[in-house]
Scaffold this motif. Structure first.
Motif, PDB file in Angstrom:
ATOM      1  N   THR A  20       0.822  -1.207   0.000  1.00 14.31           N
ATOM      2  CA  THR A  20       0.000   0.000   0.000  1.00 14.31           C
ATOM      3  C   THR A  20       0.855   1.257   0.000  1.00 14.31           C
ATOM      4  OG1 THR A  20      -1.865  -1.072   1.112  1.00 14.31           O
ATOM      5  CG2 THR A  20      -1.708   1.322   1.322  1.00 14.31           C
ATOM      6  N   SER A  23       2.637   2.052  -3.354  1.00 14.89           N
ATOM      7  CA  SER A  23       1.799   1.934  -4.557  1.00 14.89           C
ATOM      8  C   SER A  23       1.894   3.150  -5.474  1.00 14.89           C
ATOM      9  CB  SER A  23       0.342   1.706  -4.153  1.00 14.89           C
ATOM     10  OG  SER A  23      -0.135   2.800  -3.376  1.00 14.89           O
ATOM     11  N   THR A  24       2.445   4.256  -4.963  1.00 14.96           N
ATOM     12  CA  THR A  24       2.596   5.469  -5.776  1.00 14.96           C
ATOM     13  C   THR A  24       4.084   5.745  -5.965  1.00 14.96           C
ATOM     14  OG1 THR A  24       0.532   6.389  -4.898  1.00 14.96           O
ATOM     15  CG2 THR A  24       2.064   7.930  -5.977  1.00 14.96           C
ATOM     16  N   SER A  27       6.767   8.621  -4.263  1.00 20.94           N
ATOM     17  CA  SER A  27       6.175   9.266  -3.092  1.00 20.94           C
ATOM     18  C   SER A  27       7.150   9.250  -1.913  1.00 20.94           C
ATOM     19  CB  SER A  27       4.886   8.545  -2.688  1.00 20.94           C
ATOM     20  OG  SER A  27       5.183   7.285  -2.113  1.00 20.94           O
ATOM     21  N   LEU A  63      -4.365   5.850  -0.337  1.00 19.07           N
ATOM     22  CA  LEU A  63      -3.376   4.883  -0.836  1.00 19.07           C
ATOM     23  C   LEU A  63      -3.980   3.491  -0.948  1.00 19.07           C
ATOM     24  CD1 LEU A  63      -0.212   6.018   1.172  1.00 19.07           C
ATOM     25  CD2 LEU A  63      -0.595   6.265  -1.285  1.00 19.07           C
ATOM     26  N   ARG A  64      -4.895   3.167  -0.055  1.00 18.14           N
ATOM     27  CA  ARG A  64      -5.507   1.832  -0.075  1.00 18.14           C
ATOM     28  C   ARG A  64      -6.498   1.661  -1.228  1.00 18.14           C
ATOM     29  NH1 ARG A  64      -6.418   2.259   6.412  1.00 18.14           N
ATOM     30  NH2 ARG A  64      -4.642   0.979   7.096  1.00 18.14           N
ATOM     31  N   LYS A  66      -7.238   4.218  -3.742  1.00 19.74           N
ATOM     32  CA  LYS A  66      -7.007   5.108  -4.889  1.00 19.74           C
ATOM     33  C   LYS A  66      -8.247   5.961  -5.199  1.00 19.74           C
ATOM     34  CE  LYS A  66      -2.722   4.212  -5.782  1.00 19.74           C
ATOM     35  NZ  LYS A  66      -2.449   3.527  -4.518  1.00 19.74           N
ATOM     36  N   LEU A  89       2.236  13.089  -3.057  1.00 17.68           N
ATOM     37  CA  LEU A  89       1.148  12.358  -3.704  1.00 17.68           C
ATOM     38  C   LEU A  89       0.419  13.339  -4.622  1.00 17.68           C
ATOM     39  CD1 LEU A  89      -0.114  10.440  -0.554  1.00 17.68           C
ATOM     40  CD2 LEU A  89       1.237   9.485  -2.441  1.00 17.68           C
TER      41      LEU A  89
END
Length: 333
Positions: A20, A23-24, A27, A63-64, A66, A89
Motif C-alpha cells: 500500500t 503503490s505510488t 512518493s 493509498l488503499r 485510490k 502524492l
C-alpha cells in the motif's frame, strides 16, 4: 522483510502493508522505505513522521483505495492538500484542489458592481470567458484592490448572465426591452444558449404584438426543452401557464415555476429516479385545449420526454447542440 509497516504519525499509530505504502512511485513512502530519506523509529519500531496524525487517516485511505472518500462535513481540505504535497502524492493533491475549487468563492467586479459566485457556476459555460477566469488563464487577469476579477462590461446586465449560469433559465422583468444589449453581453461572455433564448423571446414578442386580439394577447403554443447541469428546463411562450403545467403533469423532484418577460413561463425540474420503473398516467392538452389521457412508462431521460411530447403531437422545429451539457429543442403544436 515484514510486509506490514508501523507508522507513528504525530503520535497516532497506523499499520498498513508495504504494498500500500509503495503503490505510488516517487512518493515520500517509497523514499523512506528504500532508504532515500533517513528516518527515526520509536521503541516499537514504528517509523516516526512528524505530521498531522488525524489527517493522515485520509492519506492512508487514499493509498488503499485510490479514491478520495471523505466524511460528510469534512472542512479541512486545505490541510489535506498540504499533507498530500508533503507526502508527494500529486494525484491526491490534484483531486483535493479540484474539490476545493468547486466550492471556491469567486469575486467579480463587473463595471463597478461586485458579484460573488462559485467556481462551479462559472464553469457551466466551459468555452466561455468566465470559465477562463477560473483556469490558468485567469492568473494574469486584472483584479481590483479587494482581489475581485475586474471585467469592463455592463454591471447591471451581468446579473442576468450570472443568474442564467446558476439556474439555467433566463429570467427577465416583464417590461424588459434591452434585448440587443443582452445579446451583445452573451456574445462577449461566450454563452450561445443565452443568445438563442434571447432571440426566441424577441421573436415571440414580435409575434405576440402582431397577433394581439382585443385583450392584447394571443397565446402561442411554442416552447423550449433542454437539459442544464442535471436539471430540465422548459420555456413556454404562452400566457397560459396552465397549459405548461398540464403538459408536464407527471411527478417531478424540485419543481419550480418562474414567470419571465412577455409572460413567458419557465419550469425547472428533475426527474424522480425512484419512479423510473413505474407506469405513468399522463394527461396532456390537445390543440383544442382538451385533456387527453395516456399510460406511459415514467421518463428516464431527455429522449423519453421528447418522445412523450411527440406522442402528444408536438413537433420539433429545430434542435441546437451547445456541447456536452445542453441541447435545446424547440417545439410547436
Amino acid at each position: 522483510m515484514s510486509n506490514y509497516i508501523g507508522l507513528n504519525v504525530g503520535g497516532k499509530i497506523y499499520r498498513t502493508s508495504r504494498t500500500t505504502l509503495t503503490s505510488t512511485p516517487g512518493s515520500f513512502f517509497n523514499l523512506i522505505l528504500n532508504g532515500g530519506i533517513p528516518s527515526a523509529q520509536d521503541e516499537q519500531g514504528n517509523y516516526l513522521i512528524d505530521r498531522d496524525g488525524d489527517i493522515f487517516r485520509h492519506i492512508l485511505n487514499y493509498l488503499r483505495s485510490k479514491k478520495l472518500v471523505l466524511p460528510e462535513g469534512f472542512n479541512e481540505l486545505h490541510l489535506l492538500a498540504c499533507e498530500a504535497d508533503f507526502f508527494q502524492l500529486e494525484t491526491l493533491k490534484e483531486e483535493v484542489l479540484s474539490v476545493l475549487g468547486i466550492h471556491q468563492i469567486i469575486g467579480l467586479n463587473v463595471g463597478g458592481k461586485i458579484y460573488q459566485t462559485t467556481r462551479e457556476t462559472l464553469l457551466r459555460a466551459p468555452q466561455g470567458y468566465l470559465a477562463a477566469i477560473v483556469s490558468e488563464k485567469g492568473l494574469n487577469m486584472a483584479r481590483d484592490k479587494d482581489g475581485n476579477f475586474a471585467i469592463d462590461r455592463d454591471g447591471e446586465l451581468f446579473r442576468y448572465i450570472l443568474n442564467f449560469l446558476r439556474e439555467g433559465a433566463l429570467i427577465l422583468p416583464k417590461s424588459w426591452n434591452d434585448f440587443n444589449l443582452l445579446l451583445n453581453e452573451a456574445a462577449f461572455f461566450g454563452i450561445p444558449v443565452i443568445r438563442e433564448h434571447v432571440t426566441s423571446l424577441m421573436n415571440f414578442g414580435e409575434t405576440d404584438e402582431e397577433n394581439a386580439g382585443e385583450n392584447g394577447h394571443q397565446p402561442v403554443s411554442f416552447f423550449h426543452l433542454y437539459h442544464w447541469h442535471g436539471r430540465f428546463l422548459t420555456y413556454h411562450t404562452s400566457h397560459n401557464r396552465r397549459r405548461l403545467e398540464d403538459l408536464f403533469s407527471f411527478k417531478m423532484k424540485s419543481c419550480k415555476y418562474v414567470e419571465s418577460t412577455f409572460g413567458v413561463h419557465v419550469l425547472s425540474f428533475t426527474l424522480d429516479e425512484w419512479l423510473t420503473d413505474e407506469s405513468l398516467e399522463w394527461f396532456y392538452p390537445n390543440s383544442s385545449g382538451h385533456k387527453c389521457r395516456k399510460i406511459l412508462d415514467y421518463p428516464k431521460s431527455e429522449q423519453d420526454i421528447i418522445a412523450m411530447l411527440q406522442f402528444g403531437k408536438y413537433s420539433i422545429i429545430r434542435s441546437i447542440n451547445f456541447g456536452e451539457e445542453s441541447t435545446k429543442y424547440e417545439f410547436a403544436f
